[in-house]
Design an enzyme around this catalytic site. Sequence first.
Site, short mmCIF file in Angstrom:
data_model
loop_
_atom_site.label_atom_id
_atom_site.label_comp_id
_atom_site.label_asym_id
_atom_site.label_seq_id
_atom_site.Cartn_x
_atom_site.Cartn_y
_atom_site.Cartn_z
CE LYS A 1 32.12 6.74 28.72
NZ LYS A 1 31.68 5.36 28.99
CB THR B 1 25.49 6.99 37.94
OG1 THR B 1 26.28 6.65 39.09
CG2 THR B 1 24.93 8.39 38.06
N GLY C 1 25.60 1.75 35.19
CA GLY C 1 25.28 1.42 33.80
C GLY C 1 25.24 2.61 32.84
CB THR C 2 26.08 6.24 33.10
OG1 THR C 2 27.34 5.97 33.71
CG2 THR C 2 25.10 6.75 34.11
N GLY C 3 27.67 4.24 31.35
CA GLY C 3 28.59 4.08 30.22
C GLY C 3 28.09 3.01 29.24
CB CYS C 4 26.74 -0.43 29.75
SG CYS C 4 28.06 -1.08 30.79
#
Length: 268
Positions: free
Chosen positions: A175, A207, A209-212
């Site tokens: 990412k 941002t 929590g973007t990855g989760c």
Amino acid sequence: MNIAKALTIAGSDSGGGAGIQADLKTFQELGVFGMSALTAVTAQNTKEVTGIYELPPEAVAKQIDAVVTDIGVDAAKTGMISSVPIMEIIAAKVKEHRIHHLVIDPVMISKSGAALLKEEARHALKRLLIPLAEVVTPNLPETEVLTGITPDTEEKRKEAARRIVEMGARSVVIKGGHLRGEKAVDLFFDGKSFEHLTAPRIETRHTHGTGCTFSAALTAELAKGRPLFDAVRKAKEYITAAIRHPLELGGGHGPVNHWAHRREEAKG
Ligand SMILES: Nc1ncnc2c1ncn2[C@@H]1O[C@H](COP(=O)(O)OP(=O)(O)OP(=O)(O)O)[C@@H](O)[C@H]1O
Ligand SMILES: Cc1ncc(CO)c(N)n1
């Protein structure tokens, strides 16, 4: 009625933006029945993590057994897994229950800077979990920890992606949220070809929590039976909408908006 079912194996974020809470909200939004196996409870908000309380490995195993043996799991994801014993038990359960659609989000550090993975567990993540993954979704700092390559050029990101597939993952999405530039570009590799996923970079501090959320959306789409790269594309659309329409909650990195995709769909 055929209901798609997804399981998240991850930590709880009391702030509701990341972790189990982000995953369950995302599953629900995407029309998938969500279940959870908690690995840890964190006391956390948009500014900081003030406490981390791990669950006993046996508690993690029991939660996975309970849902797999009764309700069934079409796809699963892992998020925060801080210690080696918890990783060992998850790897054993994934094998025992033959969970084929498995997304590994190698969570290491929160947006607010707290360590969510113990240093001694880094190696176990590579050894135990990555070989079981249908797809691994590291951000750039996580990519560097996993591969030892500083992913600051396109060539190095490709080399790192090859290394992660060599570790046994069937595919990887590196990412690019932490890159600068006008676009947020992610790199997909499945051992054969590279694909880019590109969206406009949105200027925002919200941002958390973007990855989760991205890995949960990907898991939801896999649970529905969508082919891998299509699922990755859908997840990218979902997270882009969630970042584009912030909720502006809290005084730090606020959570992304898990229902924003409804607005974009309404627009067409
Ligand atoms: N400002 C932004 N604008 C548009 N897309 C973004 C932005 N920041 C991140 N993304 C996208 O969000 C997704 C998640 O990427 P990111 O690198 O932020 O994950 P992460 O660092 O693992 O997140 P987390 O802090 O939750 O662990 C990727 O598809 C990335 O391109
Ligand atoms: C519990 C939890 N999992 C993952 C993240 C990702 O940053 C977080 N902040 N908290």
